[in-house]
Scaffold this active site. Structure first.
Site, PDB file in Angstrom:
ATOM      1  CG  HIS A 208      -0.257   0.309   2.500  1.00 13.59           C
ATOM      2  ND1 HIS A 208       0.226  -0.684   3.298  1.00 13.59           N
ATOM      3  CD2 HIS A 208       0.051   1.474   3.113  1.00 13.59           C
ATOM      4  CE1 HIS A 208       0.791  -0.148   4.373  1.00 13.59           C
ATOM      5  NE2 HIS A 208       0.705   1.159   4.279  1.00 13.59           N
TER       6      HIS A 208
HETATM    7  C1  UD1 Z   1      -2.037   5.810   5.032  1.00 11.62           C
HETATM    8  C2  UD1 Z   1      -0.790   6.407   5.647  1.00 11.62           C
HETATM    9  C3  UD1 Z   1       0.284   5.338   5.745  1.00 11.62           C
HETATM   10  C4  UD1 Z   1      -0.231   4.103   6.460  1.00 11.62           C
HETATM   11  C5  UD1 Z   1      -1.504   3.633   5.804  1.00 11.62           C
HETATM   12  C6  UD1 Z   1      -2.053   2.482   6.606  1.00 11.62           C
HETATM   13  C7  UD1 Z   1      -0.406   8.766   5.112  1.00 11.62           C
HETATM   14  C8  UD1 Z   1       0.402   9.710   4.340  1.00 11.62           C
HETATM   15  N1  UD1 Z   1      -0.243   7.470   4.813  1.00 11.62           N
HETATM   16  O1  UD1 Z   1      -1.737   5.445   3.715  1.00 11.62           O
HETATM   17  O2  UD1 Z   1       1.369   5.856   6.497  1.00 11.62           O
HETATM   18  O3  UD1 Z   1       0.755   3.105   6.367  1.00 11.62           O
HETATM   19  O4  UD1 Z   1      -2.463   4.695   5.779  1.00 11.62           O
HETATM   20  O5  UD1 Z   1      -2.874   1.663   5.849  1.00 11.62           O
HETATM   21  O6  UD1 Z   1      -1.160   9.154   5.967  1.00 11.62           O
HETATM   22  N2  UD1 Z   1      -8.773   4.770   0.353  1.00 11.62           N
HETATM   23  C9  UD1 Z   1      -9.937   4.123   0.110  1.00 11.62           C
HETATM   24  N3  UD1 Z   1     -10.620   3.616   1.194  1.00 11.62           N
HETATM   25  C10 UD1 Z   1     -10.156   3.745   2.468  1.00 11.62           C
HETATM   26  C11 UD1 Z   1      -8.938   4.407   2.672  1.00 11.62           C
HETATM   27  C12 UD1 Z   1      -8.261   4.915   1.595  1.00 11.62           C
HETATM   28  O7  UD1 Z   1     -10.387   3.980  -1.018  1.00 11.62           O
HETATM   29  O8  UD1 Z   1     -10.803   3.257   3.406  1.00 11.62           O
HETATM   30  C13 UD1 Z   1      -8.053   5.391  -0.784  1.00 11.62           C
HETATM   31  C14 UD1 Z   1      -8.063   6.912  -0.636  1.00 11.62           C
HETATM   32  O9  UD1 Z   1      -9.174   7.461  -1.208  1.00 11.62           O
HETATM   33  C15 UD1 Z   1      -6.791   7.314  -1.314  1.00 11.62           C
HETATM   34  C16 UD1 Z   1      -5.888   6.109  -1.140  1.00 11.62           C
HETATM   35  O10 UD1 Z   1      -6.695   5.036  -0.745  1.00 11.62           O
HETATM   36  O11 UD1 Z   1      -6.999   7.515  -2.663  1.00 11.62           O
HETATM   37  C17 UD1 Z   1      -4.820   6.384  -0.116  1.00 11.62           C
HETATM   38  O12 UD1 Z   1      -5.394   6.597   1.167  1.00 11.62           O
HETATM   39  P1  UD1 Z   1      -4.664   7.505   2.251  1.00 11.62           P
HETATM   40  O13 UD1 Z   1      -5.423   7.458   3.507  1.00 11.62           O
HETATM   41  O14 UD1 Z   1      -4.389   8.854   1.684  1.00 11.62           O
HETATM   42  O15 UD1 Z   1      -3.262   6.839   2.429  1.00 11.62           O
HETATM   43  P2  UD1 Z   1      -2.854   5.317   2.654  1.00 11.62           P
HETATM   44  O16 UD1 Z   1      -2.171   4.849   1.444  1.00 11.62           O
HETATM   45  O17 UD1 Z   1      -4.002   4.550   3.164  1.00 11.62           O
HETATM   46  N1  UDP Z   2      -3.860  -5.618   8.602  1.00  8.43           N
HETATM   47  C1  UDP Z   2      -5.190  -6.013   8.675  1.00  8.43           C
HETATM   48  N2  UDP Z   2      -5.796  -6.434   7.530  1.00  8.43           N
HETATM   49  C2  UDP Z   2      -5.155  -6.491   6.338  1.00  8.43           C
HETATM   50  C3  UDP Z   2      -3.810  -6.079   6.275  1.00  8.43           C
HETATM   51  C4  UDP Z   2      -3.205  -5.627   7.424  1.00  8.43           C
HETATM   52  O1  UDP Z   2      -5.782  -6.025   9.759  1.00  8.43           O
HETATM   53  O2  UDP Z   2      -5.769  -6.881   5.341  1.00  8.43           O
HETATM   54  C5  UDP Z   2      -3.217  -5.179   9.843  1.00  8.43           C
HETATM   55  C6  UDP Z   2      -1.874  -5.779  10.088  1.00  8.43           C
HETATM   56  O3  UDP Z   2      -1.981  -7.066  10.667  1.00  8.43           O
HETATM   57  C7  UDP Z   2      -1.277  -4.754  11.020  1.00  8.43           C
HETATM   58  C8  UDP Z   2      -1.818  -3.439  10.479  1.00  8.43           C
HETATM   59  O4  UDP Z   2      -2.970  -3.797   9.714  1.00  8.43           O
HETATM   60  O5  UDP Z   2      -1.740  -4.949  12.331  1.00  8.43           O
HETATM   61  C9  UDP Z   2      -0.825  -2.716   9.629  1.00  8.43           C
HETATM   62  O6  UDP Z   2      -1.463  -1.624   9.033  1.00  8.43           O
HETATM   63  P1  UDP Z   2      -1.090  -1.096   7.578  1.00  8.43           P
HETATM   64  O7  UDP Z   2      -0.363  -2.124   6.837  1.00  8.43           O
HETATM   65  O8  UDP Z   2      -2.353  -0.575   6.995  1.00  8.43           O
HETATM   66  O9  UDP Z   2      -0.200   0.181   7.881  1.00  8.43           O
HETATM   67  P2  UDP Z   2       1.314   0.411   8.342  1.00  8.43           P
HETATM   68  O10 UDP Z   2       1.597  -0.486   9.483  1.00  8.43           O
HETATM   69  O11 UDP Z   2       2.179   0.175   7.156  1.00  8.43           O
HETATM   70  O12 UDP Z   2       1.327   1.845   8.700  1.00  8.43           O
END
Ligand code: UD1
Ligand code: UDP
Length: 382
Positions: A208
């Site tokens: 992601h």
């Molecule tokens: C964010 C965090 C990242 C973290 C991750 C955990 C920032 C800069 N990044 O990244 O550090 O590791 O969350 O998962 O804050 N989207 C959906 N549905 C959702 C959520 C997001 O469609 O429920 C889409 C958004 O519309 C956007 C993209 O995913 O287009 C990215 O979402 P965003 O929350 O900006 O960043 P993440 O990649 O999720």
């Molecule tokens: N995780 C989850 N479902 C998934 C993938 C990840 O519950 O399908 C959990 C994972 O076990 C961990 C957390 O989400 O506890 C990590 O979050 P994510 O990868 O979104 O973000 P990051 O840790 O990189 O910020």
């Protein structure tokens, strides 16, 4: 003491699930969800699964560019903080919600408590690195999860308020691992996902990071996943909706052997990691969970802030970036196909994970500091 905590993303809900019950024993909590993650599978389902309280304020701010998203959060948080007048604002990790919470509070002169302070990948092209650095420099209490994080802060001249408290995610993994240790835990997951999952006979993957949503990077990790998949050992890719949308926008199809599933609940994610032959991920949380569980982990990045999972004796994680040959080589070395079934069964059988007590330490520091009327932190781990 009145603490206003800000969450917004999946990993923040997971961390809050550990801290919240302990915090609420001695503090009043105002719980704010920015709504950065908003899909049921990314956010809503975690409230029920992990027993989180309903947010007092749901800001509904998800999607958009970084500046827009952070800016909208600041606009929404400022009046809310003014009205609530908390003694401290608590933020988790390194997301845009972390940055907005810390910045809005600091501008109003409200002390900031940062959980997971001090992590550094030293890669400022990552949005998370910018968020962490700013949040740390604005914080009064810096709750570091590791000694390396404490050292990173010291190198930036930050020592006051720094406490090595341990890792909230380890505490939850320790608690839940007992429930999913039995390989029978895979059966209902396999049935629900309609995949033939047995211990050691699949790979678990998540992708992601922003840098891995670029079309060239997507072609790179997709080809890497195709190279490690086998007909008798598929890759189960729990796909973030943002990555799914980026793949669709680029018109990219994933190779045979890569089974895409929706984001999974916390217990399912932990179970899929534990019983896999190996994990491939760019997630910080998954990287360290797989290290705690003892599962070989190929990190689809070239840097990491979780340095202790990499390189040391007995370490199970390795940085492979998007290098397909390196991934195949490392996987063959760490999880040789002929052994992975036995490896997975033995690993699950032996697993006895101890927590770190991070939540109790964080709350002790906050309450002691308020009682003393100071921002001085005590209570580090030995
Ligand atoms: C964010 C965090 C990242 C973290 C991750 C955990 C920032 C800069 N990044 O990244 O550090 O590791 O969350 O998962 O804050 N989207 C959906 N549905 C959702 C959520 C997001 O469609 O429920 C889409 C958004 O519309 C956007 C993209 O995913 O287009 C990215 O979402 P965003 O929350 O900006 O960043 P993440 O990649 O999720
Ligand atoms: N995780 C989850 N479902 C998934 C993938 C990840 O519950 O399908 C959990 C994972 O076990 C961990 C957390 O989400 O506890 C990590 O979050 P994510 O990868 O979104 O973000 P990051 O840790 O990189 O910020």
């Amino acid at each position: 003491m009145r603490i206003l905590s800000v969450v917004g993303t999946r990993p923040q809900l997971i961390k809050a699930a550990v801290l919240q019950p302990v915090l609420r024993r001695s503090c009043e909590e105002i719980f704010v969800d920015t709504g950065q993650h908003y899909d049921e599978a990314m956010a809503g389902s975690f409230f029920a699964e992990l027993g989180l309280a309903r947010p007092d304020h749901s800001l509904g701010i998800g999607g958009g560019g970084h500046g827009e998203q952070t800016g909208r959060m600041l606009i929404a948080l400022e009046p809310l903080l003014r009205d609530a007048a908390p003694d401290a604002v608590l933020v988790y990790g390194d997301t845009n919600s972390t940055l907005a919470g810390a910045l809005a509070a600091a501008k109003l002169g409200i002390p900031v408590a940062h959980v997971e302070a001090g992590l550094r990948s030293f890669d400022r092209a990552m949005p998370e690195e910018l968020n962490r650095v700013v949040a740390d420099h604005l914080s009064r209490w810096l709750f570091a999860p590791t000694p390396a994080a404490v050292a990173n802060l010291a190198a930036e001249g930050i020592t006051a308020g720094v406490v090595d408290v341990g890792d909230l995610m380890l505490d939850l993994a320790a608690r839940v691992s007992a429930e999913i240790r039995d390989p029978a835990a895979l059966k209902p997951i396999a049935e629900r996902l309609r995949l033939p999952l047995t211990p050691g006979r699949y790979l678990f993957a998540t992708v992601h990071r922003a840098e891995n949503r670029d079309p060239i990077a997507m072609a790179g990790w997709s080809s890497l996943l195709g190279a490690v998949a086998r007909p008798d050992r598929p890759v189960v890719l729990a796909l973030h909706p943002g990555t799914r949308a980026a793949l669709e926008a680029a018109g990219l199809m994933l190779p045979a052997g890569v089974e895409v599933v929706d984001p999974q609940g916390y217990r399912t994610s932990l179970a899929l990691q534990l019983h896999a032959a190996a994990v491939l991920t760019d997630s910080g949380g998954v990287q360290r969970e797989s290290a705690w569980l003892g599962v070989p982990c190929l990190v689809l990045r070239t840097t990491t802030e979780w340095v202790e999972t990499i390189g040391g004796a007995g370490s199970s994680a390795v940085l492979v970036g998007l290098d397909r040959d390196a991934a195949v080589r490392e996987l063959t070395a760490r999880a040789p196909f002929a052994n992975t079934e036995a490896q997975a069964i033995e690993r699950a059988d032996r697993l006895r994970l101890a927590g770190s007590g991070a939540a109790e330490r964080i709350v002790a520091v906050l309450t002691a500091a308020t009682a003393a009327g100071t921002g001085t932190a005590t209570g580090a781990r030995n």
